[in-house]
Design a protein around this motif. Structure first.
Motif, short mmCIF file in Angstrom:
data_model
loop_
_atom_site.label_atom_id
_atom_site.label_comp_id
_atom_site.label_asym_id
_atom_site.label_seq_id
_atom_site.Cartn_x
_atom_site.Cartn_y
_atom_site.Cartn_z
N PHE A 182 0.84 -1.22 -0.02
CA PHE A 182 0.15 0.01 0.14
C PHE A 182 0.93 1.42 0.12
O PHE A 182 2.19 1.18 0.19
N TYR A 183 0.20 2.17 -0.35
CA TYR A 183 0.61 4.00 -0.40
C TYR A 183 0.05 4.68 -0.01
O TYR A 183 -1.29 4.57 -0.06
N LYS A 184 0.24 5.79 0.90
CA LYS A 184 -0.56 6.63 0.97
C LYS A 184 0.27 8.33 0.91
O LYS A 184 1.58 8.21 1.31
N GLY A 185 -0.28 9.08 0.19
CA GLY A 185 0.35 10.20 0.11
C GLY A 185 -0.19 11.11 -1.21
O GLY A 185 -1.26 11.01 -1.54
N ARG A 186 0.68 11.97 -1.58
CA ARG A 186 0.18 12.68 -2.67
C ARG A 186 1.61 13.02 -3.62
O ARG A 186 2.50 12.32 -3.52
N GLY A 187 1.31 13.45 -4.83
CA GLY A 187 2.65 14.09 -5.52
C GLY A 187 2.68 13.17 -6.77
O GLY A 187 1.88 12.77 -7.50
N VAL A 188 4.14 12.56 -7.13
CA VAL A 188 4.30 11.96 -8.32
C VAL A 188 3.89 10.84 -8.63
O VAL A 188 3.42 10.60 -9.86
N ILE A 189 3.39 9.70 -7.65
CA ILE A 189 2.96 8.69 -7.90
C ILE A 189 1.47 8.91 -8.39
O ILE A 189 1.13 8.12 -9.44
N LEU A 190 0.79 10.04 -7.68
CA LEU A 190 -0.61 10.13 -8.18
C LEU A 190 -0.78 10.72 -9.39
O LEU A 190 -1.26 10.49 -10.34
N ASP A 191 0.43 11.83 -9.93
CA ASP A 191 0.59 12.22 -11.26
C ASP A 191 0.90 11.41 -12.22
O ASP A 191 0.31 11.30 -13.33
N VAL A 192 1.58 10.45 -11.99
CA VAL A 192 1.83 9.43 -12.86
C VAL A 192 0.81 8.61 -13.47
O VAL A 192 0.47 8.15 -14.71
N LEU A 193 -0.16 8.19 -12.41
CA LEU A 193 -1.36 7.17 -12.75
C LEU A 193 -2.61 7.92 -13.24
O LEU A 193 -3.63 7.30 -13.44
N TRP A 194 -2.26 9.31 -13.03
CA TRP A 194 -3.64 9.90 -13.08
C TRP A 194 -3.87 10.23 -14.86
O TRP A 194 -2.96 10.52 -15.35
N ASN A 195 -5.17 9.82 -15.25
CA ASN A 195 -5.59 9.88 -16.65
C ASN A 195 -6.45 10.93 -16.67
O ASN A 195 -7.57 11.15 -16.24
N SER A 196 -6.16 12.23 -17.60
CA SER A 196 -6.76 13.37 -17.50
C SER A 196 -7.85 13.11 -18.54
O SER A 196 -8.59 14.07 -18.28
N THR A 197 -7.68 12.07 -19.30
CA THR A 197 -9.05 12.10 -20.22
C THR A 197 -10.18 11.18 -19.43
O THR A 197 -11.42 11.81 -19.60
N ALA A 226 4.82 1.29 1.18
CA ALA A 226 5.82 2.02 0.53
C ALA A 226 6.05 3.32 1.08
O ALA A 226 5.01 3.92 1.05
N LYS A 227 7.17 3.65 1.35
CA LYS A 227 7.56 5.06 1.84
C LYS A 227 8.70 5.59 1.10
O LYS A 227 9.56 5.17 0.48
N ARG A 228 8.59 7.04 1.11
CA ARG A 228 9.48 7.82 0.29
C ARG A 228 9.90 7.62 -0.94
O ARG A 228 11.23 7.18 -1.33
N PRO A 229 8.98 7.29 -1.67
CA PRO A 229 9.12 6.77 -3.28
C PRO A 229 9.89 7.93 -4.01
O PRO A 229 9.80 9.05 -3.86
N THR A 230 10.70 7.45 -4.70
CA THR A 230 11.43 8.21 -5.88
C THR A 230 11.56 7.62 -7.29
O THR A 230 11.17 6.40 -7.19
N LYS A 231 12.07 8.33 -8.16
CA LYS A 231 12.45 7.76 -9.48
C LYS A 231 11.11 7.24 -10.00
O LYS A 231 11.16 5.95 -10.51
N VAL A 232 9.80 7.75 -10.03
CA VAL A 232 8.48 7.33 -10.38
C VAL A 232 8.47 7.45 -11.83
O VAL A 232 8.45 8.64 -12.20
N VAL A 233 8.21 6.35 -12.63
CA VAL A 233 8.11 6.34 -14.13
C VAL A 233 7.04 5.28 -14.36
O VAL A 233 6.76 4.23 -13.79
N GLN A 234 6.52 5.54 -15.72
CA GLN A 234 5.39 4.66 -16.09
C GLN A 234 6.17 3.62 -17.06
O GLN A 234 6.94 4.28 -17.84
#
Length: 238
Positions: A182-197, A226-234
């Motif tokens: 699991f993961y709790k937070g905001r930021g890059v992970i949410l941005d990478v997974l968000w589908n604006s369409t 998961a804590k303190r995620p970095t280098k988030v890519v799709q």
């Protein structure tokens, strides 16, 4: 470069009468001080000599009260949460003060009892838990807990709301090997997974990131987070 920070202050008073009086006092002072929180509070109880005082503007957008709870929504331009005004709110009668700051995808929470900073568990009156150990819990039983910082590839399974919009989003993931975390937070992970369409989080894509994994409770059960995620890519093509 200045960053706009959203600041929400939730002050809880010992009773509704004190909360009502504090609301009236602060409302009048805000009107007299161009809706600027620092000057308004300073006019009631001086804060300039407090520890960590910063000469910065905190612009109040709205203030509301529900019983003993007074909520102040404001914004400022800083990369740090201003918390130096807490003692002035405490002098107005606020027994509990929760400050939530949001800027550039980051969320910070600060908790105070009677003007002093305290851990979240103490703020909410929770009893401290025993330290996690093999003696007390079978924490290795079915939990994804690799040692140190590792790189994972996973798909989103589900989401849930954590707190209000000023706080964070909870996410359940499954690795390509079938491990759940699991993961709790905001930021890059949410941005990478968000589908604006579709305006939804995309559960079909695979993301890769580096993180450390720690034990937390979810629904009364211990789980891997998961804590303190970095280098988030799709990852394309998976």
């Amino acid at each position: 470069m200045s960053i706009e920070a959203r600041i929400r202050v939730i002050a809880t008073f010992v009773d509704e009468k004190i909360a009502s009086q504090a609301e009236l006092e602060l409302k009048n002072s805000l009107i007299e001080n161009d809706h600027e929180l620092a000057q308004a509070l300073n006019a009631i109880y001086p804060v300039a000599n407090q520890i960590d005082y910063k000469d910065e503007l905190i612009n109040v957008e709205k203030m509301g009260r529900n019983g003993c709870k007074l909520t102040i929504d404001s914004y400022t331009y800083t990369s740090e949460n201003p918390v130096w005004f807490v003692k002035s709110l405490a002098k107005l009668g606020a027994e509990k003060i929760h400050i939530i700051g949001s800027w550039d995808g980051n969320i910070q929470n600060y908790y105070f009892l009677n003007g002093s900073k305290v851990p979240k568990k103490k703020f909410f009156g929770e009893s401290p838990e025993n330290s996690l150990s093999a003696k007390n819990f079978e924490i290795g039983n079915g939990l994804f807990l690799p040692n140190g910082r590792v790189k994972v590839r996973a798909r989103l399974i589900s989401t849930w709301a954590v707190g209000d919009i000023y706080e964070s989003t909870g996410m359940e993931f499954k690795t390509l090997e079938g491990d759940v975390f699991f993961y709790k937070g905001r930021g890059v992970i949410l941005d990478v997974l968000w589908n604006s369409t579709t305006e939804e989080f995309d559960k079909s894509v695979v993301i890769e990131f580096s993180a450390v994994f720690e034990v937390e409770k979810k629904g009364g059960q211990y789980a891997s987070f998961a804590k303190r995620p970095t280098k988030v890519v799709q990852i394309l093509g998976l």
